[in-house]
Design a protein around this motif. Structure first.
Motif, PDB file in Angstrom:
ATOM      1  N   LEU A  19       4.379  10.894 -20.325  1.00 45.02           N
ATOM      2  CA  LEU A  19       4.819  10.461 -21.649  1.00 45.02           C
ATOM      3  C   LEU A  19       5.723   9.240 -21.551  1.00 45.02           C
ATOM      4  O   LEU A  19       6.662   9.196 -20.752  1.00 45.02           O
ATOM      5  N   ASN A  20       5.408   8.232 -22.357  1.00 46.53           N
ATOM      6  CA  ASN A  20       6.142   6.956 -22.424  1.00 46.53           C
ATOM      7  C   ASN A  20       6.034   6.139 -21.139  1.00 46.53           C
ATOM      8  O   ASN A  20       6.809   5.199 -20.933  1.00 46.53           O
ATOM      9  N   GLN A  21       5.090   6.511 -20.287  1.00 47.96           N
ATOM     10  CA  GLN A  21       4.844   5.749 -19.071  1.00 47.96           C
ATOM     11  C   GLN A  21       3.689   4.767 -19.294  1.00 47.96           C
ATOM     12  O   GLN A  21       2.892   4.920 -20.220  1.00 47.96           O
ATOM     13  N   VAL A  22       3.598   3.781 -18.402  1.00 46.43           N
ATOM     14  CA  VAL A  22       2.603   2.714 -18.545  1.00 46.43           C
ATOM     15  C   VAL A  22       1.400   2.985 -17.639  1.00 46.43           C
ATOM     16  O   VAL A  22       1.561   3.233 -16.435  1.00 46.43           O
ATOM     17  N   ILE A  23       0.202   2.958 -18.231  1.00 50.91           N
ATOM     18  CA  ILE A  23      -1.033   2.972 -17.431  1.00 50.91           C
ATOM     19  C   ILE A  23      -1.273   1.549 -16.953  1.00 50.91           C
ATOM     20  O   ILE A  23      -1.526   0.649 -17.761  1.00 50.91           O
ATOM     21  N   THR A  24      -1.171   1.329 -15.662  1.00 46.80           N
ATOM     22  CA  THR A  24      -1.383  -0.032 -15.132  1.00 46.80           C
ATOM     23  C   THR A  24      -2.864  -0.391 -15.118  1.00 46.80           C
ATOM     24  O   THR A  24      -3.255  -1.499 -15.473  1.00 46.80           O
ATOM     25  N   HIS A  25      -3.705   0.569 -14.705  1.00 42.66           N
ATOM     26  CA  HIS A  25      -5.151   0.347 -14.691  1.00 42.66           C
ATOM     27  C   HIS A  25      -5.854   1.682 -14.476  1.00 42.66           C
ATOM     28  O   HIS A  25      -5.208   2.686 -14.128  1.00 42.66           O
ATOM     29  N   ILE A  26      -7.157   1.685 -14.665  1.00 41.51           N
ATOM     30  CA  ILE A  26      -7.973   2.879 -14.478  1.00 41.51           C
ATOM     31  C   ILE A  26      -9.177   2.533 -13.612  1.00 41.51           C
ATOM     32  O   ILE A  26      -9.838   1.514 -13.843  1.00 41.51           O
ATOM     33  N   ILE A  27      -9.424   3.354 -12.616  1.00 41.39           N
ATOM     34  CA  ILE A  27     -10.616   3.189 -11.778  1.00 41.39           C
ATOM     35  C   ILE A  27     -11.628   4.264 -12.144  1.00 41.39           C
ATOM     36  O   ILE A  27     -11.317   5.456 -12.105  1.00 41.39           O
ATOM     37  N   VAL A  28     -12.831   3.841 -12.524  1.00 37.72           N
ATOM     38  CA  VAL A  28     -13.927   4.757 -12.846  1.00 37.72           C
ATOM     39  C   VAL A  28     -15.008   4.592 -11.781  1.00 37.72           C
ATOM     40  O   VAL A  28     -15.651   3.552 -11.702  1.00 37.72           O
ATOM     41  N   ARG A  29     -15.184   5.614 -10.975  1.00 37.82           N
ATOM     42  CA  ARG A  29     -16.166   5.551  -9.884  1.00 37.82           C
ATOM     43  C   ARG A  29     -17.559   5.937 -10.349  1.00 37.82           C
ATOM     44  O   ARG A  29     -18.548   5.561  -9.710  1.00 37.82           O
ATOM     45  N   ASP A  39     -16.425   1.051 -21.835  1.00 38.72           N
ATOM     46  CA  ASP A  39     -15.855  -0.141 -21.205  1.00 38.72           C
ATOM     47  C   ASP A  39     -14.393  -0.333 -21.591  1.00 38.72           C
ATOM     48  O   ASP A  39     -13.605  -0.885 -20.821  1.00 38.72           O
ATOM     49  N   LYS A  40     -14.016   0.126 -22.792  1.00 38.30           N
ATOM     50  CA  LYS A  40     -12.632  -0.019 -23.237  1.00 38.30           C
ATOM     51  C   LYS A  40     -11.682   0.789 -22.348  1.00 38.30           C
ATOM     52  O   LYS A  40     -10.524   0.392 -22.159  1.00 38.30           O
ATOM     53  N   ILE A  41     -12.165   1.920 -21.814  1.00 39.06           N
ATOM     54  CA  ILE A  41     -11.353   2.706 -20.889  1.00 39.06           C
ATOM     55  C   ILE A  41     -11.278   2.010 -19.539  1.00 39.06           C
ATOM     56  O   ILE A  41     -10.211   1.908 -18.930  1.00 39.06           O
ATOM     57  N   ILE A  42     -12.399   1.527 -19.082  1.00 39.47           N
ATOM     58  CA  ILE A  42     -12.445   0.853 -17.782  1.00 39.47           C
ATOM     59  C   ILE A  42     -11.533  -0.379 -17.757  1.00 39.47           C
ATOM     60  O   ILE A  42     -10.917  -0.697 -16.730  1.00 39.47           O
ATOM     61  N   LYS A  43     -11.394  -1.037 -18.898  1.00 37.48           N
ATOM     62  CA  LYS A  43     -10.632  -2.293 -18.965  1.00 37.48           C
ATOM     63  C   LYS A  43      -9.167  -2.096 -19.367  1.00 37.48           C
ATOM     64  O   LYS A  43      -8.436  -3.078 -19.535  1.00 37.48           O
TER      65      LYS A  43
END
Length: 269
Positions: A19-29, A39-43
């Protein structure tokens, strides 16, 4: 399949770390879940997690620009990692958090969902859902109105997501046992006292399961990797031909609408 208590257990356990933390990026294998990962999640980059909610059996991460909706299907699970661990075959998605944590989604059968939504109110997944069983809206008067003209069996009504959400087979069986109502009773035959007892039993069973971290039979593990402990508290589910813990009569199992029903012929009527 994770039911309401399991999803709520995930929400409670990950909230302090995300909570209130930053998602820097997401890797989808692997994008090929039940529906392809958007694509919006991947980006996604540098978006704050504003809230972590649950609706029915869906876990919802609210971000600056929209929502990530997670459904676990048959075998999906989340693990919260405090360091990077090399992924295994079915570890499909990693959500990297700026504080060093990683939320990992694993799904052997890939029936789960990792979806993006710009507006939850317009999302088709939520448009026809009933009330939350732990809310004030789910009460005796509400259920009386829903049962007044229904001839279907009470277990089918309890598991109908258009009436009340998130009550899967395990908790339907356990709630009906706690209320002393046999699963095959015609819904219209319940009196006011029985309906009130059923509402209270549903709330009690769900809250007890959440407190124990959910129920583990096959795939479900809490985000810390430990199994849910409510399995130890089950009174009828999975106990066919075993003595009732209350009266010692043997628990009966039958199939109703392609789902297993368990009940005690003495304690339930």
């Amino acid at each position: 399949m994770p039911e309401l208590p399991e999803v709520e257990s995930y929400r409670i356990s990950i909230e302090p770390y995300l909570l209130n933390q930053v998602i820097t990026h997401i890797i989808v294998r692997n994008v090929n879940l039940r529906y392809p990962v958007s694509d919006k999640i991947i980006k996604i980059e540098n978006q704050v997690i504003l809230s972590i909610k649950r609706r029915a059996k869906y876990l919802i991460l609210e971000l600056n620009q929209g929502f990530i909706i997670i459904h676990f299907g048959m075998s999906g699970k989340l693990t919260l990692l405090n360091r990077y661990i090399f992924p295994k075959k079915h570890d499909h998605i990693d959500v990297f958090i700026k504080n060093g944590n990683i939320l990992r989604y694993t799904d052997e059968r890939r029936f789960g969902l990792f979806l993006w939504s710009d507006d939850l109110l317009k999302n088709r997944l939520f448009q026809h859902l009933g009330v939350e069983p732990l809310s004030d809206e789910f009460n005796t008067n509400y259920l009386i109105k829903k049962l007044s003209s229904r001839k279907t069996i009470i277990k089918q009504v309890v598991m109908n997501n258009k009436i009340v959400v998130g009550i899967g087979n395990i908790y339907a069986n356990e709630s009906l046992f706690a209320a002393g109502i046999i699963p095959m009773r015609p819904s219209i035959s319940l009196n006011i006292q029985e309906i009130e007892l059923l509402v209270n039993s549903i709330k009690m069973i769900l809250l007890q399961s959440i407190e124990k971290g959910g129920t583990t039979f096959r795939n479900f593990l809490q985000s810390n990797g430990k199994p849910g402990c409510f399995t130890e508290k089950l009174k009828v589910y999975g106990r066919a031909n075993k003595p009732c813990l209350i009266c010692k009569r043997y628990i009966i199992k039958e199939m109703h609408i392609k789902r297993s029903s368990y009940w005690c012929p003495n304690c339930q009527c």
